[in-house]
Design an enzyme around this catalytic site. Structure first.
Site, PDB file in Angstrom:
ATOM      1  CG  HIS A   4      84.561  37.554  53.193  1.00  0.00           C
ATOM      2  ND1 HIS A   4      83.777  36.521  52.736  1.00  0.00           N
ATOM      3  CD2 HIS A   4      85.554  37.695  52.289  1.00  0.00           C
ATOM      4  CE1 HIS A   4      84.279  36.043  51.612  1.00  0.00           C
ATOM      5  NE2 HIS A   4      85.368  36.741  51.321  1.00  0.00           N
ATOM      6  CB  CYS A  39      83.322  37.375  48.297  1.00  0.00           C
ATOM      7  SG  CYS A  39      85.042  37.124  47.787  1.00  0.00           S
ATOM      8  CD  GLU A  96      81.400  36.310  55.496  1.00  0.00           C
ATOM      9  OE1 GLU A  96      80.942  37.430  55.207  1.00  0.00           O
ATOM     10  OE2 GLU A  96      82.068  35.621  54.698  1.00  0.00           O
TER      11      GLU A  96
END
Lengths: 270, 215
Positions: free
Chosen positions: B195, B88, B197
């Site tokens: 993202h 990001c 994650e």
């Protein structure tokens, strides 16, 4: 293409899910972490925890639940309920929340939203708007008359009227830096007769940020309507998922067939 | 293997660390994940992850506020050319400049500018938030073993986007009223606007690929 998001919402009280869930193979229907894991595996696009714990003293329990959820869920998690201070936001983010929903504090002190967005970024500040149709018009449910209808926002879990107009308030929140609006119709909540579409569309069209529609889902067609007619970017539901009426997969298949772009990973499609 | 997630006061560090632990465990790799702001830890890392959420200038200031951190990052990523992942705003910081509430200097590692997203369709919401498909312009070793067609989905949330000067640095885009830079790579550096994650199986697969990568 960006997909409409399907968001199951869990009401959590003192670390336990209330308004229970009835999944097969569920060892502990009250454990938010186990439910989160199931929804993660089922391909939910995000998850929302609303903490309805009455007292602020039990905050540690919620933080523990958020932390244990972050251990096992690799999708965005929004946590709301009783968020009053910058410290509350920070603690939730540190525990593993990706976004924090603010309701009462945003009404009492709008500058709080500006401060929180500046500190943590707009992307993690969600303003939860609980709106109710103005008394005299509460019986009317017309899409075309949207601009003549007025909705008032309520705080404290819908108990306190504020006199504030929901559309003006949502606009103001977006200006202050909120990244998203979680919009709940208090008239429709729990009714299972569908979203307040006029409200949803009025707010979604008034703000540049995404709106999550909430309150009233009883059928999969309601989910479609929320996006197609309400212009919501995401649709949130609780009971239709928890009681096993519909799975995430069925929901997405239905919405996709209705022409709503949803995320379906191909290996899950048969 | 030691993975350091750089903590400069920005981002969902716990989520990132947990995703790395899970990806390592699923691929049978022995990995220590450390969340740290200490330039000493950065120097000792085998793999570096720079997350980042919020405003560009704030993130840049956050890094500059920690004595020695900027230099340690530069040494790791450029002089020693060890595997680096920016997520990001962590990706955007690799660009030359970012224009967000003023103009801010990036690291200048991968030529490009960061500016506000302006989708052609005014009805599109800002931030670009949610799951979008990744259109790959080319392959990359960290993607090995991941199915790239039909396009996988990844989770995005951003209002600013990077445009790269050299198209060879672009790995994937997402369509949001036009192509938006989703993944970039050059030599030992990779960056994702999305993202990983928070991108379920695809994201964990990409993280595992990053852990195995030998640039």
């Amino acid at each position: 293409m960006l997909k409409a998001r399907i968001i199951p919402c869990l009401d959590v009280k003192d670390g336990r899910v209330v308004k229970g869930a009835s999944f097969v193979n569920l060892r502990d229907a009250g454990d938010p972490v186990e439910l989160a894991r199931l929804y993660d595996a089922a391909g939910a696009d995000e998850l929302c925890f609303l903490d309805i714990t009455a007292s602020h003293e039990n905050r540690g329990t919620l933080l523990d639940v958020v932390a244990r959820t972050a251990e096992c869920c690799f999708m965005p998690l929004t946590v709301g309920g009783g968020v009053r201070t910058i410290e509350d936001v920070r603690n939730l983010l540190l525990a593993g929340a990706d976004k924090v929903a603010v309701n009462t504090a945003a009404v009492k002190n709008p500058e709080f939203i500006r401060e929180a967005a500046r500190k943590f970024g707009s992307q993690c500040i969600v303003v939860a708007v609980d709106a109710k149709r103005d008394g005299k018009q509460s019986a009317i449910r017309s899409g075309s008359g949207a601009n003549r209808t007025r909705w008032e926002i309520f705080t404290h879990g819908g108990r306190e009227p504020t006199g504030l107009d929901a559309i003006d308030f949502a606009r103001r929140m977006a200006e202050l830096g909120a990244g998203e609006i979680l919009l709940t119709s208090m008239d429709q909540d729990g009714q299972k007769t569908g979203f307040d579409l006029a409200l949803t569309r009025a707010i979604a069209d008034a703000v540049p940020i995404p709106v999550i529609a909430s309150g009233g889902v009883g059928t999969l067609e309601h989910m479609v309507e929320g996006v197609r007619d309400g212009h919501a970017s995401a649709v949130l539901a609780a009971s239709i998922f928890h009681f096993g009426e519909f799975s995430i997969e069925e929901t997405k298949a239905y919405m996709r067939a209705a022409g709503i772009p949803v995320r379906v990973e191909e290996e899950k499609m048969q | 293997m030691k993975v350091v997630v750089v903590d400069y006061g920005s981002g969902n560090l716990r989520s990132v660390a947990k995703a790395f632990e899970r990806a390592a465990q699923e691929s049978g790799l022995a990995v220590d994940v450390l969340v740290s702001e200490d330039p000493g830890d950065v120097r000792a890392a085998d793999r570096l992850v720079l997350p980042g959420v919020g405003a560009y200038g704030e993130c840049r200031r956050g890094i500059d506020a920690i004595p020695g951190l900027r230099e340690a990052l530069e040494t790791f990523a450029i002089r020693q050319a060890r595997p680096f992942l920016g997520i990001c705003v962590g990706m955007q910081l690799m660009a030359d400049t970012g224009v967000e509430h003023g103009t801010h200097q990036g690291f200048g590692w991968i030529g490009g500018q960061v500016s506000s997203l302006t989708p052609a369709d005014p009805a599109l919401k800002i931030p670009h938030m949610g799951w979008n498909e990744l259109d790959f312009c080319r392959s990359h070793p960290v993607l090995e073993g991941l199915r790239l067609a039909p396009p996988p989905h990844a989770y995005f949330v951003h209002s600013y986007a990077m445009s790269v000067t050299n198209r060879d640095d672009l790995v994937a885009t997402a369509d949001y009223g036009g192509p938006v830079t989703a993944m970039i790579a050059r030599d030992n550096l990779i960056g994702t606007q999305f993202h990983p994650e928070k991108s379920q199986a695809f994201g964990l697969g990409l993280i595992a690929g990053f852990l195995k990568w030998k640039p």
